[in-house]
Design a protein around this motif. Structure first.
Motif, PDB file in Angstrom:
ATOM      1  N   ASP A  59       0.833  -1.207   0.000  1.00  0.00           N
ATOM      2  CA  ASP A  59       0.000   0.000   0.000  1.00  0.00           C
ATOM      3  C   ASP A  59       0.869   1.258   0.000  1.00  0.00           C
ATOM      4  OD1 ASP A  59      -2.311  -1.552   0.131  1.00  0.00           O
ATOM      5  OD2 ASP A  59      -2.288  -1.569   2.334  1.00  0.00           O
ATOM      6  N   VAL A  60       1.926   1.245   0.823  1.00  0.00           N
ATOM      7  CA  VAL A  60       2.817   2.403   0.897  1.00  0.00           C
ATOM      8  C   VAL A  60       3.500   2.630  -0.446  1.00  0.00           C
ATOM      9  CG1 VAL A  60       4.881   3.358   2.001  1.00  0.00           C
ATOM     10  CG2 VAL A  60       3.207   2.117   3.374  1.00  0.00           C
ATOM     11  N   ALA A  61       3.950   1.541  -1.070  1.00  0.00           N
ATOM     12  CA  ALA A  61       4.619   1.655  -2.361  1.00  0.00           C
ATOM     13  C   ALA A  61       3.688   2.227  -3.425  1.00  0.00           C
ATOM     14  CB  ALA A  61       5.142   0.279  -2.791  1.00  0.00           C
ATOM     15  N   ALA A  62       2.445   1.729  -3.459  1.00  0.00           N
ATOM     16  CA  ALA A  62       1.483   2.199  -4.460  1.00  0.00           C
ATOM     17  C   ALA A  62       1.152   3.668  -4.253  1.00  0.00           C
ATOM     18  CB  ALA A  62       0.217   1.344  -4.389  1.00  0.00           C
ATOM     19  N   ALA A  63       0.931   4.073  -2.991  1.00  0.00           N
ATOM     20  CA  ALA A  63       0.571   5.458  -2.716  1.00  0.00           C
ATOM     21  C   ALA A  63       1.741   6.407  -2.941  1.00  0.00           C
ATOM     22  CB  ALA A  63       0.071   5.577  -1.271  1.00  0.00           C
ATOM     23  N   SER A  64       2.956   5.902  -2.798  1.00  0.00           N
ATOM     24  CA  SER A  64       4.140   6.742  -2.990  1.00  0.00           C
ATOM     25  C   SER A  64       4.602   6.778  -4.438  1.00  0.00           C
ATOM     26  CB  SER A  64       5.295   6.230  -2.116  1.00  0.00           C
ATOM     27  OG  SER A  64       4.945   6.193  -0.757  1.00  0.00           O
ATOM     28  N   GLY A  65       4.118   5.825  -5.239  1.00  0.00           N
ATOM     29  CA  GLY A  65       4.544   5.752  -6.633  1.00  0.00           C
ATOM     30  C   GLY A  65       5.946   5.205  -6.793  1.00  0.00           C
ATOM     31  N   VAL A  66       6.358   4.320  -5.870  1.00  0.00           N
ATOM     32  CA  VAL A  66       7.687   3.714  -5.950  1.00  0.00           C
ATOM     33  C   VAL A  66       7.540   2.206  -5.774  1.00  0.00           C
ATOM     34  CG1 VAL A  66       8.831   5.788  -5.050  1.00  0.00           C
ATOM     35  CG2 VAL A  66       8.100   3.991  -3.465  1.00  0.00           C
ATOM     36  N   SER A  67       8.639   1.491  -5.887  1.00  0.00           N
ATOM     37  CA  SER A  67       8.603   0.043  -5.707  1.00  0.00           C
ATOM     38  C   SER A  67       8.625  -0.311  -4.219  1.00  0.00           C
ATOM     39  CB  SER A  67       9.817  -0.597  -6.391  1.00  0.00           C
ATOM     40  OG  SER A  67      11.010  -0.229  -5.708  1.00  0.00           O
ATOM     41  N   ARG A  68       8.225  -1.558  -3.932  1.00  0.00           N
ATOM     42  CA  ARG A  68       8.274  -2.016  -2.547  1.00  0.00           C
ATOM     43  C   ARG A  68       9.716  -2.064  -2.036  1.00  0.00           C
ATOM     44  NH1 ARG A  68       4.509  -7.329  -2.604  1.00  0.00           N
ATOM     45  NH2 ARG A  68       5.301  -7.398  -4.735  1.00  0.00           N
ATOM     46  N   ALA A  69      10.646  -2.356  -2.947  1.00  0.00           N
ATOM     47  CA  ALA A  69      12.058  -2.380  -2.549  1.00  0.00           C
ATOM     48  C   ALA A  69      12.517  -0.997  -2.096  1.00  0.00           C
ATOM     49  CB  ALA A  69      12.918  -2.865  -3.714  1.00  0.00           C
ATOM     50  N   THR A  70      12.045   0.039  -2.814  1.00  0.00           N
ATOM     51  CA  THR A  70      12.426   1.400  -2.436  1.00  0.00           C
ATOM     52  C   THR A  70      11.880   1.762  -1.064  1.00  0.00           C
ATOM     53  OG1 THR A  70      12.549   2.135  -4.736  1.00  0.00           O
ATOM     54  CG2 THR A  70      12.256   3.843  -3.057  1.00  0.00           C
ATOM     55  N   VAL A  71      10.628   1.387  -0.801  1.00  0.00           N
ATOM     56  CA  VAL A  71      10.047   1.642   0.522  1.00  0.00           C
ATOM     57  C   VAL A  71      10.859   0.937   1.599  1.00  0.00           C
ATOM     58  CG1 VAL A  71       8.035   1.304   1.996  1.00  0.00           C
ATOM     59  CG2 VAL A  71       7.725   1.959  -0.396  1.00  0.00           C
ATOM     60  N   SER A  72      11.251  -0.290   1.339  1.00  0.00           N
ATOM     61  CA  SER A  72      12.034  -1.060   2.301  1.00  0.00           C
ATOM     62  C   SER A  72      13.387  -0.410   2.554  1.00  0.00           C
ATOM     63  CB  SER A  72      12.227  -2.490   1.792  1.00  0.00           C
ATOM     64  OG  SER A  72      12.991  -3.248   2.711  1.00  0.00           O
ATOM     65  N   PHE A  73      14.019   0.075   1.475  1.00  0.00           N
ATOM     66  CA  PHE A  73      15.316   0.733   1.630  1.00  0.00           C
ATOM     67  C   PHE A  73      15.188   1.981   2.508  1.00  0.00           C
ATOM     68  CE2 PHE A  73      16.631  -1.013  -2.772  1.00  0.00           C
ATOM     69  CZ  PHE A  73      17.076  -2.198  -2.187  1.00  0.00           C
ATOM     70  N   VAL A  74      14.116   2.743   2.296  1.00  0.00           N
ATOM     71  CA  VAL A  74      13.918   3.977   3.066  1.00  0.00           C
ATOM     72  C   VAL A  74      13.662   3.655   4.533  1.00  0.00           C
ATOM     73  CG1 VAL A  74      12.381   5.951   3.419  1.00  0.00           C
ATOM     74  CG2 VAL A  74      13.090   5.317   1.097  1.00  0.00           C
ATOM     75  N   LEU A  75      12.778   2.711   4.799  1.00  0.00           N
ATOM     76  CA  LEU A  75      12.421   2.403   6.183  1.00  0.00           C
ATOM     77  C   LEU A  75      13.577   1.780   6.949  1.00  0.00           C
ATOM     78  CD1 LEU A  75       8.795   1.010   5.773  1.00  0.00           C
ATOM     79  CD2 LEU A  75       9.510   3.279   6.501  1.00  0.00           C
ATOM     80  N   ASN A  76      14.401   1.002   6.263  1.00  0.00           N
ATOM     81  CA  ASN A  76      15.514   0.333   6.929  1.00  0.00           C
ATOM     82  C   ASN A  76      16.812   1.129   6.860  1.00  0.00           C
ATOM     83  OD1 ASN A  76      14.281  -2.248   7.791  1.00  0.00           O
ATOM     84  ND2 ASN A  76      14.004  -2.580   5.601  1.00  0.00           N
ATOM     85  N   GLU A  77      16.732   2.329   6.244  1.00  0.00           N
ATOM     86  CA  GLU A  77      17.910   3.184   6.104  1.00  0.00           C
ATOM     87  C   GLU A  77      19.075   2.399   5.510  1.00  0.00           C
ATOM     88  OE1 GLU A  77      18.694   4.895   9.908  1.00  0.00           O
ATOM     89  OE2 GLU A  77      16.807   6.009   9.969  1.00  0.00           O
ATOM     90  N   THR A  78      18.769   1.639   4.464  1.00  0.00           N
ATOM     91  CA  THR A  78      19.777   0.795   3.823  1.00  0.00           C
ATOM     92  C   THR A  78      20.855   1.661   3.180  1.00  0.00           C
ATOM     93  OG1 THR A  78      18.041  -0.815   3.338  1.00  0.00           O
ATOM     94  CG2 THR A  78      20.134  -1.051   2.149  1.00  0.00           C
ATOM     95  N   PRO A  79      22.125   1.419   3.507  1.00  0.00           N
ATOM     96  CA  PRO A  79      23.197   2.255   2.944  1.00  0.00           C
ATOM     97  C   PRO A  79      23.437   1.963   1.466  1.00  0.00           C
ATOM     98  CG  PRO A  79      24.113   0.455   4.249  1.00  0.00           C
ATOM     99  CD  PRO A  79      22.626   0.401   4.438  1.00  0.00           C
TER     100      PRO A  79
END
Length: 307
Positions: free
Chosen positions: A11-31
């Motif tokens: 849901d977050v990915a769809a509402a943000s217009g990005v992929s689920r991987a991108t949402v995961s990277f943002v939330l986990n502060e992936t370097p």
């Protein structure tokens, strides 16, 4: 009654217009991810708008640990220091995406193990162990450490001309308590003999009897440094029942600056501790972050009538 559906990563990915991987990277502060500031802010705004909460169990399995830090508060520990320490610990953990779970009791036993096995915490802290810090070489020179705070009690009493000092402790002090050794080093630095220990029972009548017996054995003691404000206040109450006054018969200083000390008669001299700063540093250490950017405040003497 219809149950509201929980927002998902999809849901977050769809509402943000990005992929689920991108949402995961943002939330986990992936370097090492090239995500623009605008995209990052849009994802975080969508997370807030949708009320998205990551699935803790799934993330624990993926990361090997949850984003929960457990603090065990052993019995008999209280006061301003513990409250402000917990506040600082909680604020700093929250700022780094973690949650604090405070559990009464020791970090041992079946119940503690069941909790730890279930939530896979990022770190487990023992408040009793934290209170025992300050007994390492060089700690006397740290203006923000426990040794400096305890040493301030002794130095203040020495500055008032007292040469024989006692440390009033709870009748059931925590095992391995280092305060007597810390105060001993402070006394030695001031050219004084080591403080003697005076356990103060919780019962008023027992405290009176203990103080009378203590003075019979150590009549040369003219000042008492309390393990905490509560112990110091019990000492003042026992003194009053024995017809003694502070500071004429015995000077008394507390530790931790609780609100009760100012209302005692005489008002209690004490030491103020920056528990919140210590809590923030403990949080950063538990998360493997640098602690130098969060310096706790120096020991602060609150002089009142009891000394």
């Amino acid at each position: 009654m219809t149950e509201t559906r929980r927002a998902t990563l999809k849901d977050v990915a769809a509402a943000s217009g990005v992929s689920r991987a991108t949402v995961s990277f943002v939330l986990n502060e992936t370097p090492n991810q090239t995500i623009s500031t605008a995209t990052r802010e849009r994802v975080l705004r969508t997370v807030r708008d949708l009320g998205y909460v990551p699935h803790g169990i799934a993330r624990a399995l993926r990361e090997g640990a949850s984003r929960i830090v457990v603090l065990h508060i052993e019995s008999g520990i209280g006061g301003n220091y513990s409250r402000s320490f917990i506040q600082g610990l909680d604020h700093e953990l929250t700022a780094h995406g973690h949650v604090l779970l405070v559990r009464p009791g020791a970090p041992t036993g079946t119940a503690a193990k069941q909790i730890l096995d279930a939530i896979r915490p990022r770190a487990v802290l023992s408040f009793a162990e934290i209170c025992r810090t300050g007994d390492e070489p060089g700690d006397d020179d740290r203006p923000d450490g426990l040794a400096a705070h305890a040493g301030l009690q002794i130095r203040h009493l020495a500055s008032r001309g007292h040469t024989r000092i006692a440390l009033a402790t709870p009748a059931d002090p925590l095992p391995g308590d280092v305060r007597l050794r810390i105060c001993g080093r402070a006394a030695a630095a001031a050219g004084l003999p080591p403080p003697v220990c005076f356990p103060v029972p919780r019962s008023r009548s027992a405290a009176v009897a203990a103080l009378a017996a203590f003075r019979a054995v150590f009549p040369e003691v003219t000042a008492i440094a309390g393990h905490d404000d509560e112990t110091a206040l019990r000492t003042l109450a026992a003194m009053a029942d024995l017809g003694l006054s502070a500071p004429a018969d015995l000077a008394v200083i507390g530790f931790d600056d609780t609100e009760h000390g100012a209302f005692a008669t005489p008002a209690l001299t004490t030491v103020q501790i920056d528990g919140e700063g210590h809590g923030r540093r403990a949080a950063r250490a538990a998360l493997g972050l640098e602690i130098d950017g969060v310096p706790p405040g120096r020991a602060r003497l609150i002089v009142r009538d009891s000394t």
